[in-house]
Design an enzyme around this catalytic site. Structure first.
Site, PDB file in Angstrom:
ATOM      1  N   GLY A 295      60.725  46.626  51.265  1.00 50.33           N
ATOM      2  CA  GLY A 295      59.143  46.408  51.025  1.00 50.33           C
ATOM      3  C   GLY A 295      58.758  46.141  49.506  1.00 50.33           C
ATOM      4  O   GLY A 295      59.687  46.531  48.803  1.00 50.33           O
TER       5      GLY A 295
ATOM      6  N   GLY B   4      67.156  51.857  51.587  1.00 49.93           N
ATOM      7  CA  GLY B   4      67.701  51.009  52.727  1.00 49.93           C
ATOM      8  C   GLY B   4      68.398  49.788  51.985  1.00 49.93           C
ATOM      9  O   GLY B   4      69.550  49.587  52.326  1.00 49.93           O
TER      10      GLY B   4
ATOM     11  N   ASP C 211      57.842  55.003  46.814  1.00 48.58           N
ATOM     12  CA  ASP C 211      58.046  56.478  47.135  1.00 48.58           C
ATOM     13  C   ASP C 211      58.325  57.243  46.248  1.00 48.58           C
ATOM     14  O   ASP C 211      58.339  58.718  46.587  1.00 48.58           O
ATOM     15  CB  ASP C 211      58.721  56.563  48.659  1.00 48.58           C
ATOM     16  CG  ASP C 211      57.983  55.589  49.801  1.00 48.58           C
ATOM     17  OD1 ASP C 211      56.751  55.185  49.546  1.00 48.58           O
ATOM     18  OD2 ASP C 211      58.561  55.008  50.646  1.00 48.58           O
TER      19      ASP C 211
ATOM     20  N   ARG D 148      30.445  66.006  51.481  1.00 47.51           N
ATOM     21  CA  ARG D 148      31.333  65.596  52.610  1.00 47.51           C
ATOM     22  C   ARG D 148      32.596  66.085  52.303  1.00 47.51           C
ATOM     23  O   ARG D 148      32.969  66.154  51.017  1.00 47.51           O
ATOM     24  CB  ARG D 148      31.433  64.051  52.938  1.00 47.51           C
ATOM     25  CG  ARG D 148      30.376  63.325  53.793  1.00 47.51           C
ATOM     26  CD  ARG D 148      30.143  62.009  53.887  1.00 47.51           C
ATOM     27  NE  ARG D 148      29.348  61.358  54.723  1.00 47.51           N
ATOM     28  CZ  ARG D 148      28.809  60.108  54.736  1.00 47.51           C
ATOM     29  NH1 ARG D 148      29.516  59.254  54.070  1.00 47.51           N
ATOM     30  NH2 ARG D 148      27.947  59.873  55.660  1.00 47.51           N
TER      31      ARG D 148
ATOM     32  N   GLY E 236      54.392  57.100  51.123  1.00 48.21           N
ATOM     33  CA  GLY E 236      55.369  57.966  50.525  1.00 48.21           C
ATOM     34  C   GLY E 236      56.481  58.428  51.429  1.00 48.21           C
ATOM     35  O   GLY E 236      57.528  59.095  50.982  1.00 48.21           O
TER      36      GLY E 236
ATOM     37  N   GLU F  89      51.523  60.641  54.174  1.00 50.44           N
ATOM     38  CA  GLU F  89      51.615  60.124  55.478  1.00 50.44           C
ATOM     39  C   GLU F  89      52.698  60.853  56.220  1.00 50.44           C
ATOM     40  O   GLU F  89      52.812  60.797  57.439  1.00 50.44           O
ATOM     41  CB  GLU F  89      52.098  58.721  55.626  1.00 50.44           C
ATOM     42  CG  GLU F  89      53.321  58.175  54.771  1.00 50.44           C
ATOM     43  CD  GLU F  89      53.712  56.653  54.893  1.00 50.44           C
ATOM     44  OE1 GLU F  89      52.760  55.966  55.065  1.00 50.44           O
ATOM     45  OE2 GLU F  89      54.616  56.605  54.176  1.00 50.44           O
TER      46      GLU F  89
ATOM     47  N   HIS G 249      48.228  49.634  52.453  1.00 49.11           N
ATOM     48  CA  HIS G 249      49.244  48.665  51.574  1.00 49.11           C
ATOM     49  C   HIS G 249      48.715  48.497  50.347  1.00 49.11           C
ATOM     50  O   HIS G 249      48.958  47.818  49.303  1.00 49.11           O
ATOM     51  CB  HIS G 249      49.532  47.414  52.408  1.00 49.11           C
ATOM     52  CG  HIS G 249      50.585  47.841  53.399  1.00 49.11           C
ATOM     53  ND1 HIS G 249      50.471  48.139  54.713  1.00 49.11           N
ATOM     54  CD2 HIS G 249      51.962  47.436  53.269  1.00 49.11           C
ATOM     55  CE1 HIS G 249      51.497  48.378  55.399  1.00 49.11           C
ATOM     56  NE2 HIS G 249      52.460  47.722  54.604  1.00 49.11           N
TER      57      HIS G 249
ATOM     58  N   GLN H 141      48.063  50.400  48.041  1.00 46.28           N
ATOM     59  CA  GLN H 141      48.718  51.057  46.983  1.00 46.28           C
ATOM     60  C   GLN H 141      50.161  50.335  46.623  1.00 46.28           C
ATOM     61  O   GLN H 141      50.691  50.936  45.510  1.00 46.28           O
ATOM     62  CB  GLN H 141      48.871  52.530  47.374  1.00 46.28           C
ATOM     63  CG  GLN H 141      49.872  52.780  48.396  1.00 46.28           C
ATOM     64  CD  GLN H 141      49.591  54.004  49.092  1.00 46.28           C
ATOM     65  OE1 GLN H 141      49.849  55.045  48.703  1.00 46.28           O
ATOM     66  NE2 GLN H 141      48.787  53.821  50.335  1.00 46.28           N
ATOM     67  N   ARG H 142      50.590  49.362  47.275  1.00 47.59           N
ATOM     68  CA  ARG H 142      51.454  48.741  47.183  1.00 47.59           C
ATOM     69  C   ARG H 142      51.593  47.279  46.485  1.00 47.59           C
ATOM     70  O   ARG H 142      52.607  46.735  46.136  1.00 47.59           O
ATOM     71  CB  ARG H 142      52.298  48.644  48.412  1.00 47.59           C
ATOM     72  CG  ARG H 142      53.906  49.103  48.248  1.00 47.59           C
ATOM     73  CD  ARG H 142      54.492  49.100  49.555  1.00 47.59           C
ATOM     74  NE  ARG H 142      54.906  47.810  50.203  1.00 47.59           N
ATOM     75  CZ  ARG H 142      55.377  47.439  51.477  1.00 47.59           C
ATOM     76  NH1 ARG H 142      55.790  48.633  52.300  1.00 47.59           N
ATOM     77  NH2 ARG H 142      55.421  46.256  52.049  1.00 47.59           N
TER      78      ARG H 142
END
Ligand code: F6P
Length: 373
Positions: free
Chosen positions: A16, A121, A144, A179, A187, A239, A288, A290-291
């Protein structure tokens, strides 16, 4: 393909994308050229090494002005033909023919070294190439922050900045409408983004994979704040935070935990708080956002130092190593060591302790108040 006239360094970006990839490419190129190397960048990650081989020259002109741009000018591939991970912690042997092809490409181009920029990976692939005789050097990338051997990966700070900005924005609307706002951040199986953004953005409850939690304690934090006159609550959930019954929320995808697309836990947390407390609750998935975007100054510096150091490792012939950040220094560790086990949040770390001292709940105990409670 014919061998390059000059010694050449190849660079690729795998997995990614994340902010800072271009800063590494620029730094590696600008460091390598004065040392007498040419640079080339393989396209679409490891895919560019094999049929059809695809690369572009990297020079001062095409790497100018990319420092501040998110993404990667080389493109990337996630889970392509080279996938080296199957289940959680399970390594897969990559097809030997693919490794042979990649090694042939490196040999035919006469590369002095191949700089592989990626997360666990992609670096697992780099390790297999290394074992196959390819002169590789790794650079740790991921929002992450879950790679071993380095205090930080680049991209993490930018993701935290984005998540913090989201919390700042949610703060004002949460307060105005009284609220509960639940922000789900990325992550994977580590809670670094949730923890750091939760602290930086004034979150009230932080739910991470490393600390088991219950809905009773989460709801108690909301009620406790109301007793103090604060009629809104910000919940940050990673997540990869398992539900209290141990369920990992994902898209049901390919069935193997490492491969599935995580997401959805925030909506479940929000619905349960609404059901139990009868409050107005909203769930927001940052996704995405945040990426993408421009890297923070910290990530620009880290990525620049990583890129420069990677070239130094190639120049010194120190292959099979990954550059790393050991504050205040940039150093290197064997790639095998960095990917051996994921880096996760230590529940007894000073960051968690400080958060607890401020009254931030982790959903694992009744709300605590007071210094070092
Ligand atoms: O590893 C980076 C990351 O952004 C994770 O935080 C997230 O779970 C995953 O990648 C998303 O992957 P994709 O872009 O393939 O949906």
């Amino acid at each position: 393909m014919s061998p390059a006239a000059k010694p050449t360094i190849g660079i690729l970006t795998g997995g990614g994308d994340c902010p800072g990839l271009n800063a590494v490419i620029r730094a590696a190129t600008k460091t390598a050229l004065p040392l007498g190397y040419d640079c080339i960048g393989f396209l679409k990650g490891y895919e560019g090494l094999v049929d059809p081989v695809a690369y572009m020259p990297l020079d001062l002109r095409n790497t100018a002005d990319i420092l501040l741009h998110g993404g990667t000018i080389l493109g990337s591939t996630n889970k392509g033909r080279f996938s080296a991970l199957v289940g959680e912690g399970d390594r897969r042997q990559i097809d030997p023919h693919l490794l042979d092809q990649a090694a042939d490409t490196v040999r035919q181009l006469g590369l002095a070294g191949l700089v592989c920029v990626g997360g666990d990976g992609s670096l697992a692939i780099a390790q297999q190439l290394h074992e196959h005789g390819v002169p590789v050097v790794g650079v740790p990338k991921t929002i992450d922050n879950d790679l071993g051997g380095t205090a930080f990966t680049f991209g993490f700070d930018s993701a935290v900045a984005c998540a913090t900005d989201a919390l700042d924005r949610l703060h004002t609307t949460a307060a105005s409408h009284e609220r509960v706002m639940v922000l789900e951040v990325m992550g994977r199986h580590a809670g670094w983004i949730a923890l750091h953004a939760g602290i930086a953005g004034g979150g009230d409850v932080i739910l991470i994979p490393e600390i088991p939690w219950t809905f009773e304690h989460v709801c108690a934090s909301v009620v406790d704040r109301e007793r103090e006159g604060k009629r809104f609550t910000l919940v940050v959930v990673a997540e990869g935070a398992h539900l209290p019954d141990g369920t990992l929320v994902h898209d049901g995808g390919q069935g193997e935990e490492r491969q599935v697309r995580l997401g959805g836990v925030g909506g479940i947390v929000a619905a349960e708080i609404a059901k139990r407390l009868g409050r107005e609750v909203r769930a927001i998935v940052l996704g995405h956002l945040q990426r993408g975007g421009t890297p923070t100054p910290f990530d620009r510096v880290l990525a620049t130092e990583f890129g420069a150091h990677a070239v130094r490792l190639v120049h010194e012939g120190r292959f099979g190593r990954m550059v790393c950040y050991r504050p205040p220094d940039i150093a290197s560790v064997p790639i095998a060591e960095a990917i051996a086990c994921l880096s996760c949040v230590d529940p007894s770390s000073s960051a968690v302790q400080a958060a607890r001292a401020l009254g931030i709940g982790f959903g694992d105990a009744p709300p605590l108040r007071g210094p070092f409670a």
